[in-house]
Write a protein that holds these residues in place. Structure first.
Motif, PDB file in Angstrom:
ATOM      1  N   ASP A 265       0.832  -1.197   0.000  1.00 34.51           N
ATOM      2  CA  ASP A 265       0.000   0.000   0.000  1.00 34.51           C
ATOM      3  C   ASP A 265       0.870   1.250   0.000  1.00 34.51           C
ATOM      4  O   ASP A 265       0.702   2.130  -0.828  1.00 34.51           O
ATOM      5  N   ASP A 266       1.851   1.321   0.900  1.00 35.67           N
ATOM      6  CA  ASP A 266       2.832   2.400   0.841  1.00 35.67           C
ATOM      7  C   ASP A 266       4.101   1.938   1.565  1.00 35.67           C
ATOM      8  O   ASP A 266       4.102   0.940   2.285  1.00 35.67           O
ATOM      9  N   PHE A 267       5.174   2.684   1.360  1.00 35.24           N
ATOM     10  CA  PHE A 267       6.470   2.267   1.894  1.00 35.24           C
ATOM     11  C   PHE A 267       6.476   2.249   3.420  1.00 35.24           C
ATOM     12  O   PHE A 267       7.036   1.339   4.036  1.00 35.24           O
ATOM     13  N   ALA A 268       5.882   3.266   4.033  1.00 24.82           N
ATOM     14  CA  ALA A 268       5.899   3.329   5.494  1.00 24.82           C
ATOM     15  C   ALA A 268       5.190   2.127   6.098  1.00 24.82           C
ATOM     16  O   ALA A 268       5.681   1.508   7.047  1.00 24.82           O
ATOM     17  N   SER A 269       4.032   1.782   5.549  1.00 23.53           N
ATOM     18  CA  SER A 269       3.277   0.639   6.086  1.00 23.53           C
ATOM     19  C   SER A 269       4.040  -0.667   5.901  1.00 23.53           C
ATOM     20  O   SER A 269       4.004  -1.549   6.771  1.00 23.53           O
ATOM     21  N   GLN A 270       4.725  -0.805   4.764  1.00 19.99           N
ATOM     22  CA  GLN A 270       5.526  -2.012   4.544  1.00 19.99           C
ATOM     23  C   GLN A 270       6.621  -2.137   5.598  1.00 19.99           C
ATOM     24  O   GLN A 270       6.809  -3.199   6.203  1.00 19.99           O
ATOM     25  N   ARG A 271       7.355  -1.059   5.806  1.00 18.78           N
ATOM     26  CA  ARG A 271       8.450  -1.110   6.774  1.00 18.78           C
ATOM     27  C   ARG A 271       7.912  -1.362   8.185  1.00 18.78           C
ATOM     28  O   ARG A 271       8.492  -2.153   8.947  1.00 18.78           O
ATOM     29  N   ASN A 272       6.822  -0.691   8.552  1.00 18.83           N
ATOM     30  CA  ASN A 272       6.256  -0.886   9.882  1.00 18.83           C
ATOM     31  C   ASN A 272       5.761  -2.324  10.070  1.00 18.83           C
ATOM     32  O   ASN A 272       5.910  -2.908  11.153  1.00 18.83           O
ATOM     33  N   TYR A 273       5.177  -2.896   9.020  1.00 19.96           N
ATOM     34  CA  TYR A 273       4.719  -4.286   9.103  1.00 19.96           C
ATOM     35  C   TYR A 273       5.902  -5.228   9.329  1.00 19.96           C
ATOM     36  O   TYR A 273       5.833  -6.158  10.144  1.00 19.96           O
TER      37      TYR A 273
ATOM     38  N   HIS B 233      17.080  -0.904   7.269  1.00 15.78           N
ATOM     39  CA  HIS B 233      16.060  -0.963   6.229  1.00 15.78           C
ATOM     40  C   HIS B 233      16.705  -0.695   4.867  1.00 15.78           C
ATOM     41  O   HIS B 233      17.394   0.319   4.690  1.00 15.78           O
ATOM     42  N   LEU B 234      16.431  -1.575   3.896  1.00 12.36           N
ATOM     43  CA  LEU B 234      16.995  -1.431   2.562  1.00 12.36           C
ATOM     44  C   LEU B 234      15.916  -1.595   1.502  1.00 12.36           C
ATOM     45  O   LEU B 234      14.895  -2.262   1.728  1.00 12.36           O
ATOM     46  N   ASP B 235      16.164  -0.997   0.346  1.00 11.90           N
ATOM     47  CA  ASP B 235      15.464  -1.350  -0.879  1.00 11.90           C
ATOM     48  C   ASP B 235      16.376  -2.273  -1.674  1.00 11.90           C
ATOM     49  O   ASP B 235      17.605  -2.278  -1.483  1.00 11.90           O
ATOM     50  N   ALA B 236      15.800  -3.046  -2.576  1.00 12.52           N
ATOM     51  CA  ALA B 236      16.585  -4.052  -3.271  1.00 12.52           C
ATOM     52  C   ALA B 236      17.675  -3.461  -4.157  1.00 12.52           C
ATOM     53  O   ALA B 236      18.652  -4.151  -4.478  1.00 12.52           O
ATOM     54  N   ASP B 237      17.533  -2.204  -4.582  1.00  5.21           N
ATOM     55  CA  ASP B 237      18.546  -1.596  -5.449  1.00  5.21           C
ATOM     56  C   ASP B 237      19.634  -0.873  -4.658  1.00  5.21           C
ATOM     57  O   ASP B 237      20.406  -0.094  -5.225  1.00  5.21           O
TER      58      ASP B 237
ATOM     59  N   GLU C 247      12.081  -1.215  18.369  1.00 10.30           N
ATOM     60  CA  GLU C 247      10.907  -0.726  19.092  1.00 10.30           C
ATOM     61  C   GLU C 247      10.718   0.780  18.952  1.00 10.30           C
ATOM     62  O   GLU C 247       9.648   1.308  19.282  1.00 10.30           O
ATOM     63  N   ALA C 248      11.727   1.477  18.451  1.00 13.78           N
ATOM     64  CA  ALA C 248      11.641   2.935  18.369  1.00 13.78           C
ATOM     65  C   ALA C 248      11.422   3.458  16.954  1.00 13.78           C
ATOM     66  O   ALA C 248      10.824   4.515  16.762  1.00 13.78           O
ATOM     67  N   LEU C 249      11.900   2.708  15.964  1.00 15.55           N
ATOM     68  CA  LEU C 249      11.917   3.226  14.600  1.00 15.55           C
ATOM     69  C   LEU C 249      10.647   2.831  13.845  1.00 15.55           C
ATOM     70  O   LEU C 249      10.511   1.704  13.374  1.00 15.55           O
ATOM     71  N   THR C 250       9.716   3.771  13.760  1.00 15.19           N
ATOM     72  CA  THR C 250       8.532   3.591  12.933  1.00 15.19           C
ATOM     73  C   THR C 250       8.512   4.688  11.877  1.00 15.19           C
ATOM     74  O   THR C 250       9.227   5.684  11.983  1.00 15.19           O
ATOM     75  N   PHE C 251       7.661   4.504  10.861  1.00 18.18           N
ATOM     76  CA  PHE C 251       7.679   5.403   9.719  1.00 18.18           C
ATOM     77  C   PHE C 251       6.281   5.967   9.452  1.00 18.18           C
ATOM     78  O   PHE C 251       5.264   5.332   9.755  1.00 18.18           O
ATOM     79  N   THR C 252       6.249   7.156   8.884  1.00 14.10           N
ATOM     80  CA  THR C 252       5.016   7.762   8.390  1.00 14.10           C
ATOM     81  C   THR C 252       5.193   8.048   6.901  1.00 14.10           C
ATOM     82  O   THR C 252       6.302   8.366   6.454  1.00 14.10           O
TER      83      THR C 252
ATOM     84  N   GLN D 152       8.850   7.849   2.760  1.00 14.10           N
ATOM     85  CA  GLN D 152       8.539   7.663   4.162  1.00 14.10           C
ATOM     86  C   GLN D 152       9.533   8.427   5.013  1.00 14.10           C
ATOM     87  O   GLN D 152      10.660   8.669   4.607  1.00 14.10           O
ATOM     88  N   ARG D 153       9.067   8.827   6.183  1.00 19.76           N
ATOM     89  CA  ARG D 153       9.923   9.539   7.110  1.00 19.76           C
ATOM     90  C   ARG D 153       9.888   8.839   8.459  1.00 19.76           C
ATOM     91  O   ARG D 153       8.853   8.329   8.878  1.00 19.76           O
ATOM     92  N   GLY D 154      11.035   8.856   9.139  1.00 22.73           N
ATOM     93  CA  GLY D 154      11.065   8.336  10.490  1.00 22.73           C
ATOM     94  C   GLY D 154      10.260   9.234  11.408  1.00 22.73           C
ATOM     95  O   GLY D 154      10.189  10.449  11.216  1.00 22.73           O
ATOM     96  N   ALA D 155       9.643   8.626  12.426  1.00 24.03           N
ATOM     97  CA  ALA D 155       8.728   9.370  13.296  1.00 24.03           C
ATOM     98  C   ALA D 155       9.386   9.860  14.579  1.00 24.03           C
ATOM     99  O   ALA D 155       8.738  10.518  15.390  1.00 24.03           O
ATOM    100  N   LEU D 156      10.674   9.576  14.807  1.00 26.38           N
ATOM    101  CA  LEU D 156      11.341   9.996  16.026  1.00 26.38           C
ATOM    102  C   LEU D 156      11.656  11.485  16.002  1.00 26.38           C
ATOM    103  O   LEU D 156      11.915  12.058  14.937  1.00 26.38           O
ATOM    104  N   PRO D 157      11.690  12.144  17.160  1.00 23.19           N
ATOM    105  CA  PRO D 157      12.120  13.547  17.209  1.00 23.19           C
ATOM    106  C   PRO D 157      13.596  13.667  16.839  1.00 23.19           C
ATOM    107  O   PRO D 157      14.380  12.730  17.059  1.00 23.19           O
ATOM    108  N   PRO D 158      14.014  14.820  16.283  1.00 22.95           N
ATOM    109  CA  PRO D 158      15.384  14.961  15.767  1.00 22.95           C
ATOM    110  C   PRO D 158      16.476  14.673  16.784  1.00 22.95           C
ATOM    111  O   PRO D 158      17.533  14.152  16.424  1.00 22.95           O
ATOM    112  N   GLU D 159      16.253  15.008  18.057  1.00 21.37           N
ATOM    113  CA  GLU D 159      17.313  14.827  19.042  1.00 21.37           C
ATOM    114  C   GLU D 159      17.616  13.355  19.322  1.00 21.37           C
ATOM    115  O   GLU D 159      18.652  13.039  19.914  1.00 21.37           O
TER     116      GLU D 159
END
Length: 292
Positions: free
Chosen positions: A56-64, A78-82, A135-140, A146-153
């Motif tokens: 459906d989208d990249f973020a959902s794939q990575r989160n799954y 996290h990698l893409d095949a290329d 446990e910390a790295l999720t994506f939107t 897709q972007r990581g959802a963690l705060p910059p710090e």
């Protein structure tokens, strides 16, 4: 120590080299979206585990993959095949795990086109959050990416780059993918107004935050295809990358043109739909008009 999660769809050209570059990892998961070529077979031959999920989208794939993939280690790449992991990057990842200073890390990539690293036109270094604690790295999802959802710090930076072979399946494949991506970007652009721009990031944000804010701001600019070409080829000195730099700048301008076309198409369709709905709606009596 490190698990690897790779997203695939019909990647028989790429998946072997990608998995060979992470042969040092004892836990590699390929999350496939329904490949009809030898992608799954090659992945299993290389010792990777394979799961299927409709895309459906990249973020959902990575989160799954993070949630349901049964990953063995706390740290995930996290990698893409290329994409390919160099020995230097492998060591940098291991050092980051040993230090444990941040919960996730941005990783730069070197774009390879026509057998050449596009040092300038490829806008090196651009970063994506690709490595972090499970446990910390999720994506939107934002636009087509897709972007990581963690705060910059909580996000650090790794200097060693991935090698990104974005044209490994040829120009036709790139155009086909970016036709799809342009639809996603057009949708994001329609939903983004000047009031949504993170103005503070333009002055005080991280390099990645400034880049995101500039992208949102750019949707309001006229002549985006021409501006994109000039920025890549002249502003970023893509002309120093020779003919590959020129060709890539043209492709990016074409991509911007597609986004603009789709935005205008949607606006016309929306106006036409609104007009048709108004024409079909029952007439309401104006309370200020005399009844006949």
């Amino acid at each position: 120590m490190i698990s690897v999660l790779v997203l695939t769809l019909n990647e028989e050209i790429n998946i072997g080299d990608c998995l060979d570059s992470v042969a040092w990892a004892d836990d590699v998961l390929v999350l496939d979206s329904g490949s009809e070529d030898r992608t799954v077979e090659i992945a299993r031959d290389r010792g990777a585990r394979v799961l299927h999920r409709d895309f459906d989208d990249f973020a959902s794939q990575r989160n799954y993959g993070l949630e349901a993939g049964g990953l063995r280690h706390d740290w995930v790449l996290h990698l893409d095949a290329d994409e390919r992991v160099t020995p230097a990057l492998r060591e940098s990842l291991r050092e980051a795990v040993g230090r444990g200073e941040h919960r996730a890390y941005r990783v730069p990539s070197k774009l390879i086109f026509q057998g050449r690293w596009l040092k300038h036109a490829g806008m090196y270094p651009t970063y994506q959050v690709r490595f972090g604690r499970r446990e910390a790295l999720t994506f939107t999802q934002v636009g087509h990416g897709q972007r990581g959802a963690l705060p910059p710090e909580q996000v650090g930076t790794i200097d060693e780059p991935l090698r990104h072979h974005a044209f490994s399946k040829g120009i036709s494949d790139w155009v086909r993918r970016h036709n799809r991506y342009s639809s996603d970007e057009a949708g994001h652009a329609r939903a983004t107004a000047l009031r949504d721009v993170d103005w503070s990031s333009l002055l005080t944000g991280t390099a990645q935050a400034r880049r995101r804010a500039l992208k949102d701001l750019s949707y309001a600019l006229p002549c985006r295809p021409l501006l994109r070409f000039l920025y890549v080829y002249v502003g970023r000195l893509g002309l120093l990358d020779g003919r590959p730099g020129f060709d890539y700048a043209i492709l990016l301008a074409f991509y911007e043109y597609l986004i603009g076309l789709k935005r205008r198409e949607h606006a016309r369709d929306g106006s036409r739909t609104h007009a048709e709905e108004s024409a079909d709606a029952p007439l309401e009596q104006d309370p200020q008009s005399p009844q006949l």
